[in-house]
Design a protein around this motif. Sequence first.
Motif, PDB file in Angstrom:
ATOM      1  N   HIS B 203     -27.010 -16.987   8.096  1.00  0.00           N
ATOM      2  CA  HIS B 203     -26.697 -17.853   9.208  1.00  0.00           C
ATOM      3  C   HIS B 203     -25.317 -18.173   9.478  1.00  0.00           C
ATOM      4  O   HIS B 203     -25.006 -19.057  10.475  1.00  0.00           O
ATOM      5  N   ALA B 204     -24.274 -17.770   8.833  1.00  0.00           N
ATOM      6  CA  ALA B 204     -22.920 -17.983   9.017  1.00  0.00           C
ATOM      7  C   ALA B 204     -22.392 -16.858   9.930  1.00  0.00           C
ATOM      8  O   ALA B 204     -22.328 -15.775   9.285  1.00  0.00           O
ATOM      9  N   ILE B 205     -21.898 -17.514  11.147  1.00  0.00           N
ATOM     10  CA  ILE B 205     -21.286 -16.348  11.841  1.00  0.00           C
ATOM     11  C   ILE B 205     -19.986 -15.622  11.417  1.00  0.00           C
ATOM     12  O   ILE B 205     -19.890 -14.340  11.527  1.00  0.00           O
ATOM     13  N   GLU B 206     -19.103 -16.425  10.584  1.00  0.00           N
ATOM     14  CA  GLU B 206     -18.130 -15.785  10.061  1.00  0.00           C
ATOM     15  C   GLU B 206     -18.261 -14.640   9.207  1.00  0.00           C
ATOM     16  O   GLU B 206     -17.587 -13.714   9.163  1.00  0.00           O
ATOM     17  N   GLU B 207     -19.237 -15.194   8.217  1.00  0.00           N
ATOM     18  CA  GLU B 207     -19.695 -14.121   7.260  1.00  0.00           C
ATOM     19  C   GLU B 207     -20.247 -12.901   7.841  1.00  0.00           C
ATOM     20  O   GLU B 207     -19.805 -11.750   7.429  1.00  0.00           O
ATOM     21  N   ALA B 208     -20.802 -12.853   9.051  1.00  0.00           N
ATOM     22  CA  ALA B 208     -21.551 -11.862   9.661  1.00  0.00           C
ATOM     23  C   ALA B 208     -20.144 -11.027  10.276  1.00  0.00           C
ATOM     24  O   ALA B 208     -20.186  -9.702  10.206  1.00  0.00           O
ATOM     25  N   ILE B 209     -19.367 -11.600  10.840  1.00  0.00           N
ATOM     26  CA  ILE B 209     -18.250 -10.825  11.556  1.00  0.00           C
ATOM     27  C   ILE B 209     -17.398 -10.334  10.285  1.00  0.00           C
ATOM     28  O   ILE B 209     -16.698  -9.276  10.565  1.00  0.00           O
ATOM     29  N   PHE B 210     -17.322 -10.749   9.293  1.00  0.00           N
ATOM     30  CA  PHE B 210     -16.154 -10.305   8.196  1.00  0.00           C
ATOM     31  C   PHE B 210     -16.818  -8.913   7.674  1.00  0.00           C
ATOM     32  O   PHE B 210     -16.224  -8.105   7.315  1.00  0.00           O
ATOM     33  N   LEU B 211     -18.110  -8.979   7.684  1.00  0.00           N
ATOM     34  CA  LEU B 211     -18.900  -8.093   6.863  1.00  0.00           C
ATOM     35  C   LEU B 211     -19.283  -6.741   7.794  1.00  0.00           C
ATOM     36  O   LEU B 211     -19.117  -5.555   7.368  1.00  0.00           O
ATOM     37  N   ALA B 212     -19.951  -7.054   8.795  1.00  0.00           N
ATOM     38  CA  ALA B 212     -20.703  -6.128   9.566  1.00  0.00           C
ATOM     39  C   ALA B 212     -20.151  -5.056  10.405  1.00  0.00           C
ATOM     40  O   ALA B 212     -19.077  -5.448  10.914  1.00  0.00           O
ATOM     41  N   ASP B 213     -20.668  -3.765  10.450  1.00  0.00           N
ATOM     42  CA  ASP B 213     -20.635  -2.832  11.416  1.00  0.00           C
ATOM     43  C   ASP B 213     -21.258  -3.384  12.846  1.00  0.00           C
ATOM     44  O   ASP B 213     -20.856  -3.166  13.817  1.00  0.00           O
ATOM     45  N   ARG B 214     -22.477  -4.057  12.505  1.00  0.00           N
ATOM     46  CA  ARG B 214     -23.229  -4.543  13.773  1.00  0.00           C
ATOM     47  C   ARG B 214     -23.616  -5.773  13.588  1.00  0.00           C
ATOM     48  O   ARG B 214     -24.458  -5.882  12.340  1.00  0.00           O
ATOM     49  N   VAL B 215     -23.442  -6.881  14.439  1.00  0.00           N
ATOM     50  CA  VAL B 215     -24.107  -8.000  14.053  1.00  0.00           C
ATOM     51  C   VAL B 215     -25.317  -8.160  15.049  1.00  0.00           C
ATOM     52  O   VAL B 215     -25.391  -7.844  16.376  1.00  0.00           O
ATOM     53  N   VAL B 216     -26.569  -8.396  14.503  1.00  0.00           N
ATOM     54  CA  VAL B 216     -27.862  -8.260  15.394  1.00  0.00           C
ATOM     55  C   VAL B 216     -28.318  -9.809  15.312  1.00  0.00           C
ATOM     56  O   VAL B 216     -28.566 -10.530  14.336  1.00  0.00           O
ATOM     57  N   VAL B 217     -28.350 -10.223  16.746  1.00  0.00           N
ATOM     58  CA  VAL B 217     -28.541 -11.925  16.726  1.00  0.00           C
ATOM     59  C   VAL B 217     -29.969 -11.890  17.244  1.00  0.00           C
ATOM     60  O   VAL B 217     -30.636 -11.214  18.027  1.00  0.00           O
ATOM     61  N   MET B 218     -30.800 -12.721  16.522  1.00  0.00           N
ATOM     62  CA  MET B 218     -32.139 -13.087  16.573  1.00  0.00           C
ATOM     63  C   MET B 218     -32.064 -14.461  17.412  1.00  0.00           C
ATOM     64  O   MET B 218     -31.403 -15.338  17.102  1.00  0.00           O
ATOM     65  N   SER B 219     -33.276 -14.807  17.877  1.00  0.00           N
ATOM     66  CA  SER B 219     -33.513 -15.928  18.403  1.00  0.00           C
ATOM     67  C   SER B 219     -35.042 -16.357  18.022  1.00  0.00           C
ATOM     68  O   SER B 219     -35.791 -15.385  17.929  1.00  0.00           O
ATOM     69  N   PRO B 220     -35.357 -17.865  17.998  1.00  0.00           N
ATOM     70  CA  PRO B 220     -36.579 -18.059  17.715  1.00  0.00           C
ATOM     71  C   PRO B 220     -37.789 -18.139  18.859  1.00  0.00           C
ATOM     72  O   PRO B 220     -37.350 -18.449  20.296  1.00  0.00           O
ATOM     73  N   GLY B 221     -38.942 -18.448  18.384  1.00  0.00           N
ATOM     74  CA  GLY B 221     -39.971 -18.980  19.412  1.00  0.00           C
ATOM     75  C   GLY B 221     -40.426 -18.279  20.421  1.00  0.00           C
ATOM     76  O   GLY B 221     -40.095 -18.592  21.679  1.00  0.00           O
ATOM     77  N   PRO B 222     -40.742 -17.128  20.391  1.00  0.00           N
ATOM     78  CA  PRO B 222     -41.283 -16.395  19.176  1.00  0.00           C
ATOM     79  C   PRO B 222     -39.750 -15.611  18.444  1.00  0.00           C
ATOM     80  O   PRO B 222     -39.060 -15.285  19.411  1.00  0.00           O
TER      81      PRO B 222
END
Lengths: 283, 264
Positions: B203-222
Amino acid sequence: MVDVTSSAPAAEEAPPRKASLPHLGKARDFALAMIVPGLLLLLWYVATTQRWTRLIPTPAETAEYMVDFAVGGIYDDAFSATLHIHLLASMSRVYGGFLLAAAVALPLGLLIGRIPLARKTLDPFFQLMRPIPVTAWLPLSMILFGLGAKSAFSLVFLGAFYPILLNTIFGVKNVDPKLFEAASMLGCRGNAQFFRVVLPAALPSIFTGLRLGLGLAWFVIVVGEMTGVPQGLGAVIMDGRTLSRTELVICGMIIIGIVGYLSDRIVMMIGNHLLRWSPTHHG
Amino acid sequence: MAETDSLSAPLPIIEIRNVSKTFWLGEQKIEALSGANLEIRKGEFICLIGASGCGKSTLLRIMAGFEQPTGGEALMWGKPITEPGPSRGMVFQDYALFPWLTVRNNIAFGPKSQGRSTGEVKEICDRFIEMVGLQKFANAYPHQLSGGMRQRVAIARVLANDAELVLMDEPFGALDAMTRERLQDELLEIWERTKLTVVFVTHAIEEAIFLADRVVVMSPGPGRIDSDNRLTLPRPRDVASPEFNEIRRDLSARLHSHHGKKAA
Ligand SMILES: Nc1ncnc2c1ncn2[C@@H]1O[C@H](COP(=O)(O)OP(=O)(O)O)[C@@H](O)[C@H]1O
Ligand SMILES: [Mg+2]
């Protein structure tokens, strides 16, 4: 490069250190542990030498009797140098009853804990029987097994049975579900999980049950041996009471205390070794 | 339908097709996932981010085979995922190591389950213990290790099992910042070296940007997949660079727009 990876984890966490003077710590622990027994002994000594009571012998008399009981040569009565006979008789009942209880309770516990059908069939029965104290079984066991060793044996069995059964059930029922997931993603599925996950995970709990069971076995031996067996520490205590030989009663009690304690320590040492992986299991 | 595609492009390692997952808590229906679509190519490093409760863990657990979708299908190499298996290794946030096994034997658990010979098991263990730098702790039990070391063991355990796909559910979430950064570096290094495919929940944006080739953003309800962002920033990435910050601002806006919508 090599240094970075190999030294870094070490810096992350230092394992807990032992006290710098372990022997001193041990000596102090021992001294602390001896305070209450020492005071009790003092009270006993003062109470009997000051003649506050004439009902119990002095510590010195008791000690002397203990020696006679163990090796003879002082009073040379019917109980002289018979300690080993009684001790052996009691120990064979305690360990025999305990081992039999373990042999029955462990597999039953594993079944009830793991197999819903077994749980639904057997659990209500054992829950119903459990509140009946071991001593309440005494008359029935005398009727069934007569006066004698079998009765004592069966009571020890009953005393040790429930702690082992209940803790085994608890242990196998409460395995962290994540561990099953971890095992199955690593290719260990179905029945193979029983030996590689369920059993080791339940071991601390099973061990607690065994330890409690053995403690209770020593606990009920006196009751068990009240049923007219000729030999055994419980029988000695009962005979002592009948013959108004209080020193015999006290000697029997002290021996049960010491042997029960040593027996528990041995089980603890085995447990601490087998369960050295468990952060919560050190006694 | 997908046949024409598979001729031109190689088969994706993971294909999530219109996957839904509904849980029932008594009478209450919880839509943990609704119509999720995702394709993962071999060797990709995917990060799933989103507010808590948006179905990240559920999606990961479906890929692992711990859960079955209630709608749609989850495929690996074109075949439905029906159960957990050694090709997909999970790294849990709370490690889920076997506490009664030493570091070495935790790592050996998978290879032993596959029926490898003693010699092979030893060789595999040595290799992966070294890969995660735990040579000195090979005979320690998990409770004697720090959180970072435990997570290294968990990673080595799935790698030792020849997992092609490593699923990580907030694996560094419980670690302190320094340890987390070190493990991120180590993970990237291992990933680059081994050509693994990684799906990493955070859930840390920075971690995702540091690591990923692709960042998949999900949203709740549903729970659903909201956007799929390919990052082309070269590695190693500098968290202080303007490019990094721009991406962070962009993703942050995407994430928080949902919080706003939910609250309103
Ligand atoms: N086994 C389950 N039973 C009932 N509800 C569940 C279960 N697993 C997850 N959920 C619900 O599904 C939703 C998504 O959960 P999860 O996938 O864990 O989200 P995330 O990992 O993004 O925080 C949450 O509302 C959660 O309460
Ligand atoms: Mg989650």
